[in-house]
Design an enzyme around this catalytic site. Structure first.
Site, PDB file in Angstrom:
ATOM      1  N   GLU A 108      27.128 126.190  71.359  1.00 58.30           N
ATOM      2  CA  GLU A 108      26.450 127.501  71.399  1.00 58.30           C
ATOM      3  C   GLU A 108      26.171 128.004  69.993  1.00 58.30           C
ATOM      4  OE1 GLU A 108      29.452 129.071  74.208  1.00 58.30           O
ATOM      5  OE2 GLU A 108      27.723 129.782  75.347  1.00 58.30           O
ATOM      6  N   GLU A 128      32.584 124.191  79.605  1.00 55.10           N
ATOM      7  CA  GLU A 128      33.327 125.345  80.097  1.00 55.10           C
ATOM      8  C   GLU A 128      33.561 125.274  81.607  1.00 55.10           C
ATOM      9  OE1 GLU A 128      30.821 125.363  78.015  1.00 55.10           O
ATOM     10  OE2 GLU A 128      31.061 126.895  76.466  1.00 55.10           O
TER      11      GLU A 128
HETATM   12  N1  T1G Z   1      40.979 125.306  71.872  1.00 54.06           N
HETATM   13  C1  T1G Z   1      42.251 125.154  71.449  1.00 54.06           C
HETATM   14  N2  T1G Z   1      42.859 123.942  71.297  1.00 54.06           N
HETATM   15  C2  T1G Z   1      42.125 122.849  71.590  1.00 54.06           C
HETATM   16  C3  T1G Z   1      40.784 122.939  72.039  1.00 54.06           C
HETATM   17  C4  T1G Z   1      40.216 124.244  72.166  1.00 54.06           C
HETATM   18  N3  T1G Z   1      38.947 124.409  72.551  1.00 54.06           N
HETATM   19  N4  T1G Z   1      40.344 121.660  72.239  1.00 54.06           N
HETATM   20  C5  T1G Z   1      41.351 120.836  71.936  1.00 54.06           C
HETATM   21  N5  T1G Z   1      42.420 121.543  71.532  1.00 54.06           N
HETATM   22  C6  T1G Z   1      43.716 120.998  71.090  1.00 54.06           C
HETATM   23  C7  T1G Z   1      44.392 120.214  72.191  1.00 54.06           C
HETATM   24  O1  T1G Z   1      45.136 121.088  73.021  1.00 54.06           O
HETATM   25  C8  T1G Z   1      45.283 119.290  71.382  1.00 54.06           C
HETATM   26  O2  T1G Z   1      46.381 120.093  70.937  1.00 54.06           O
HETATM   27  C9  T1G Z   1      44.440 118.989  70.137  1.00 54.06           C
HETATM   28  O3  T1G Z   1      43.463 120.043  70.057  1.00 54.06           O
HETATM   29  C10 T1G Z   1      43.704 117.668  70.225  1.00 54.06           C
HETATM   30  O4  T1G Z   1      42.979 117.706  71.451  1.00 54.06           O
HETATM   31  C11 T1G Z   1      32.734 130.855  74.490  1.00 54.06           C
HETATM   32  C12 T1G Z   1      34.464 130.082  76.390  1.00 54.06           C
HETATM   33  C13 T1G Z   1      37.603 118.237  71.627  1.00 54.06           C
HETATM   34  C14 T1G Z   1      37.060 116.282  73.114  1.00 54.06           C
HETATM   35  O5  T1G Z   1      36.465 122.693  76.636  1.00 54.06           O
HETATM   36  O6  T1G Z   1      37.566 118.381  75.273  1.00 54.06           O
HETATM   37  O7  T1G Z   1      34.013 127.379  74.225  1.00 54.06           O
HETATM   38  O8  T1G Z   1      48.209 118.835  72.151  1.00 54.06           O
HETATM   39  O9  T1G Z   1      44.283 115.816  72.457  1.00 54.06           O
HETATM   40  O10 T1G Z   1      41.408 113.581  72.957  1.00 54.06           O
HETATM   41  O11 T1G Z   1      31.368 129.520  75.817  1.00 54.06           O
HETATM   42  O12 T1G Z   1      40.163 118.311  72.984  1.00 54.06           O
HETATM   43  O13 T1G Z   1      47.681 118.325  69.737  1.00 54.06           O
HETATM   44  O14 T1G Z   1      48.731 120.528  70.369  1.00 54.06           O
HETATM   45  O15 T1G Z   1      42.166 116.702  73.561  1.00 54.06           O
HETATM   46  O16 T1G Z   1      40.430 113.777  70.600  1.00 54.06           O
HETATM   47  C15 T1G Z   1      35.083 124.742  75.433  1.00 54.06           C
HETATM   48  C16 T1G Z   1      38.135 121.098  74.994  1.00 54.06           C
HETATM   49  C17 T1G Z   1      36.116 125.801  75.283  1.00 54.06           C
HETATM   50  C18 T1G Z   1      36.666 121.386  74.678  1.00 54.06           C
HETATM   51  C19 T1G Z   1      39.057 116.237  71.603  1.00 54.06           C
HETATM   52  N6  T1G Z   1      35.524 123.518  74.789  1.00 54.06           N
HETATM   53  N7  T1G Z   1      38.656 120.036  74.170  1.00 54.06           N
HETATM   54  O17 T1G Z   1      39.716 115.325  72.430  1.00 54.06           O
HETATM   55  O18 T1G Z   1      42.039 115.433  71.376  1.00 54.06           O
HETATM   56  S1  T1G Z   1      35.694 127.282  76.133  1.00 54.06           S
HETATM   57  C20 T1G Z   1      36.213 122.589  75.464  1.00 54.06           C
HETATM   58  C21 T1G Z   1      38.340 118.739  74.427  1.00 54.06           C
HETATM   59  C22 T1G Z   1      34.362 127.871  75.257  1.00 54.06           C
HETATM   60  C23 T1G Z   1      32.523 129.483  75.011  1.00 54.06           C
HETATM   61  C24 T1G Z   1      33.609 129.000  75.898  1.00 54.06           C
HETATM   62  C25 T1G Z   1      39.041 117.721  73.582  1.00 54.06           C
HETATM   63  C26 T1G Z   1      38.166 117.128  72.487  1.00 54.06           C
HETATM   64  P1  T1G Z   1      47.851 119.401  70.782  1.00 54.06           P
HETATM   65  P2  T1G Z   1      42.912 116.375  72.323  1.00 54.06           P
HETATM   66  P3  T1G Z   1      40.906 114.423  71.836  1.00 54.06           P
END
Ligand code: T1G
Length: 708
Positions: A108, A128
């Site tokens: 975004e 999301e």
């Molecule tokens: N927020 C906080 N922590 C996050 C995070 C996030 N968005 N994404 C990953 N982490 C942490 C995860 O918990 C782990 O922590 C570490 O990073 C490594 O992640 C306004 C409302 C990016 C593809 O849904 O899909 O944006 O366990 O083990 O396998 O519209 O993480 O080490 O303490 O998964 O290499 C939208 C979610 C949010 C993406 C990487 N975004 N993340 O995968 O590593 S809502 C998502 C992923 C939003 C807006 C809306 C994956 C990854 P720890 P990992 P990975």
């Protein structure tokens, strides 16, 4: 400037270029510090000498989304939407340089920039929906303006990652850079902006593609029908689509308002809470003590003993992971059957378009061999036994494996419930033995129960988790007991379902209740799929060993004895006409059941849908609590993950113990106390459940204390 965002100006012959870098490990989540830093950098750029800016992420990825850890807490200004609008409103161009995964709020943010360039390995997406939400910072309004409504709807309602080359084709990004450094890619594009005097191009002003769909109710209704069918009760895909449709129906500003309304509705929904629980549980479940104390052993070569359904599925899951595998059967004929089983799965993959014939041939010819000589396992780093579910057969096999396997090889049984300690005891290396319980079909199902026996070495348990990762499966640590985690819980709620049928409820009403709860199928439909003869044989064996508790499966025995084995015979609980996999209820079955009830002197009392599910879920939750209490599962989240990935529990309900927390443990315990009056043996409340209610705690408090 916050330390999460830095601002510098790079001067070169093309002119001054501002570089705004985000540095918020591990994934540059758009935390408050990042948002504040971006707001400050935007103002600095607006007032500064540079005529173009590059926005880039440091470390492994561009912004991977809003900071999920902030959800549920009061949002600190500036909100991401405000920051994004400020970027888009600049009157000087901003180039977003993408690497890693620009997801959610990350994409975004990129969409509010005036140009987007990505390195080839980058992926973009709006996932999301998988968290029970929708893109809440303009994504549902800006993406359609670049790709059109249908493509935007597919990307947003699926949450899938779009590889950079595809994103380029779809118009989401403007260029793909051959290099792998996003800053270089960004600077190159910025120089082009300067040299070609490229204008500020605001995504929100691109109206052509959304106007093309304005008023097209037929398209909107078609999209709605498709999304509703796939959503299976999950709210977020449906509201994501409504927000995308608003981008066609409303001017941008009103569309944004509509997006915000729908976002807040989802943010407040229990489904969002459940799905975010699963997001973090997915990542916690792989954190086990043995990965702290143990070191995984090599996994270069594997041997699978047994070429039946499980053995061939396990073999294929290893081939898919690029692991050379030798499948071993007891004789040439069985080995040939095993080979056919493997090749049938591979051919099916080609037919489904999962891979082409050449890839299939490589898997079949280079990576895999079949033998009827057990000494063929001698060079395997891991040996997985997938033979007949009989303790004597397994003990005999493990004695042979022990003689031929190399030192340090990991020896695993795929047993679905037998005692791993007993199997290990017949070898001279019990420390190298563990359980690896795959789920059928093993090349598809992602759950892998990693059963750690009393003497299993931490390195061996750690190897189990390394194998799960290599096979792209979800490894869950389990202790040794009958049925480990999943099958032990399954047995309880299937028993409760049988009690309800014998006591007067139609099996079709039970299936309907379980389906509307969100499962892909009900227990009786599942029985027809697996084969009622399989359950019949298992019950027969257990009765010979001494059945504990109430036996309420006479009606199922009757069906099996009548040759009604389910889909494979065209009739089970349901009738399957001309090979259809969707069965129709059969009045004859109800006749058979009422016959059994009268033989057993039961006056039938039918239960309504709500009571059916209260009993079904209470049985599941109570046993899950016992499994945590006994340490068979490390944490409640391990039970949730097991039931989500192995037994079809609806993901948007978070898993049985998260579900229990959300309806209230006091309510669950009250249900169990009510049911206990009818059957004190079956319904003895788990002590952990009683204790948590007394302490005013819940399962999630246990998850949090376990992860400290
Ligand atoms: N927020 C906080 N922590 C996050 C995070 C996030 N968005 N994404 C990953 N982490 C942490 C995860 O918990 C782990 O922590 C570490 O990073 C490594 O992640 C306004 C409302 C990016 C593809 O849904 O899909 O944006 O366990 O083990 O396998 O519209 O993480 O080490 O303490 O998964 O290499 C939208 C979610 C949010 C993406 C990487 N975004 N993340 O995968 O590593 S809502 C998502 C992923 C939003 C807006 C809306 C994956 C990854 P720890 P990992 P990975």
């Amino acid at each position: 400037m916050s330390e999460a965002v830095s601002y510098e100006v790079v001067s070169d012959e093309a002119g001054d270029i501002a570089v705004i870098s985000i540095d918020n490990p591990p994934v540059n989540a758009a935390s408050h510090a990042v948002r504040q830093g971006l707001a400050d950098a935007t103002s600095k750029f607006a007032e500064g000498s540079a005529n173009v800016a590059v926005l880039v992420g440091k470390g492994r990825t561009f912004i991977a989304g809003a900071d999920i850890r902030e959800f549920g807490k009061p949002m600190q200004a500036p909100g991401l939407g405000d920051v994004i609008d400020a970027i888009e409103n600049l009157d000087k161009p901003v180039v977003c340089a993408i690497h890693g995964t620009a997801l959610g709020g990350g994409l975004e943010t990129a969409l509010s920039c005036h140009y987007r360039v990505a390195v080839k390995s980058a992926r973009v997406g709006l996932p999301e929906v998988l968290l029970g939400l929708l893109p809440g910072a303009g994504g549902t309004q800006r993406l359609p303006r670049l790709t059109g409504i249908e493509t935007a709807a597919e990307i947003i309602t699926s949450g899938r990652h779009v590889p950079a080359p595809e994103a380029l084709k779809l118009g989401i990004i403007d260029a793909v850079d051959d290099g792998d450094d996003p800053l270089t890619a960004g600077l190159t594009f910025a120089r082009r902006v300067l040299s070609e005097n490229m204008p500020v191009r605001r995504t929100r002003e691109l109206e052509e593609k959304v106007l093309a769909a304005r008023g097209n109710q037929a398209l909107f209704d078609e999209l709605r029908a498709g999304v509703k069918r796939k959503a299976k009760g999950q709210l977020s895909p449906q509201l994501c689509l409504e927000a995308v449709i608003a981008s066609a129906e409303l001017p941008f500003a009103e569309g944004l308002k509509r997006e915000r309304e729908l976002f807040m509705e989802l943010m407040a929904s229990p489904q969002r809470e459940a799905l975010i629980h699963v997001f973090f549980a997915d990542r916690q479940v792989g954190k086990v003590p043995e990965l702290e104390t143990g070191t995984p052993r090599p996994l270069d070569r594997a041997a699978v003993i047994g070429g039946g359904t499980m053995g061939s599925g396990i073999t294929v899951s290893m081939l898919f992971a690029g692991m050379p595998v030798t499948m071993i059967e007891r004789d040439e004929e069985s080995a040939a059957c095993g080979r056919q089983n493997v090749e049938r799965i591979l051919d099916d993959g080609v037919r489904r378009g999962k891979f082409d014939q050449a890839h299939r041939d490589r898997l079949a010819n280079d990576l895999y061999s079949v033998s009827s000589d057990i000494s063929a396992l001698a060079d395997a780093d891991i040996v997985i036994e997938a033979a007949f579910e009989n303790m004597e057969v397994k003990k005999d096999l493990f004695q042979q494996i022990d003689q031929h396997a190399k030192n340090g090889a990991v020896l695993a049984s795929n047993t679905s419930y037998l005692n791993i300690n007993e199997i290990a005891s017949v070898t001279g290396r019990p420390q190298d033995v563990l359980g690896l319980h795959f789920f059928s079909p093993a090349h598809v199902m992602r759950l892998l129960e990693i059963v750690v026996a009393d003497r299993t070495d931490p390195d061996v348990a750690a190897t189990g988790f390394a194998l799960a990762k290599k096979l792209k499966k979800v490894g869950v640590r389990a202790g040794v007991c009958d049925g480990f985690i999943g099958n032990r819980i399954l047995e309880r709620y299937l028993s409760q379902a049988a009690y309800m049928v014998e006591d007067g409820t139609s099996p079709y009403d039970i299936d309907k209740a379980v389906l509307s709860f969100g499962y892909p199928m009900g227990p009786n439909q599942m029985g027809d799929l697996a084969g009622l003869d399989i359950g019949y044989a298992n019950r027969k064996r257990k009765r010979e060993e001494g059945w504990e508790g109430r036996y309420a499966a006479d009606y199922m025995d009757r069906l099996a004895e009548l040759g009604r084995h389910g889909q494979k015979t065209g009739r089970g609980f349901y009738i399957y006409e001309d090979g259809s996999r969707v069965g129709k209820p059969d009045p004859e079955v109800l006749e058979i059941i009422s016959q059994v009830r009268s033989e057993k002197g039961i006056t039938p009392v039918a239960l309504d849908e709500e009571t059916i599910m209260r009993r079904y879920m209470a049985a599941m939750i109570n046993e899950g609590a016992r499994i945590v209490e006994e340490g068979i599962a490390l944490r409640p989240l391990d039970v949730d993950i097991t039931m989500l990935y192995g037994y079809g529990f609806p993901r948007w309900r978070g898993g049985p113990l998260k579900y229990a927390d959300m309806i209230g443990l006091d309510k669950v315990l009250a249900d169990i106390r009510e049911f206990e009056k009818d059957d004190p043996v079956f319904w003895k409340p788990a002590q952990l459940l009683v204790d948590l209610v007394e302490r005013g705690e819940n399962f999630d408090s246990l998850n949090k204390s376990a992860n400290r």
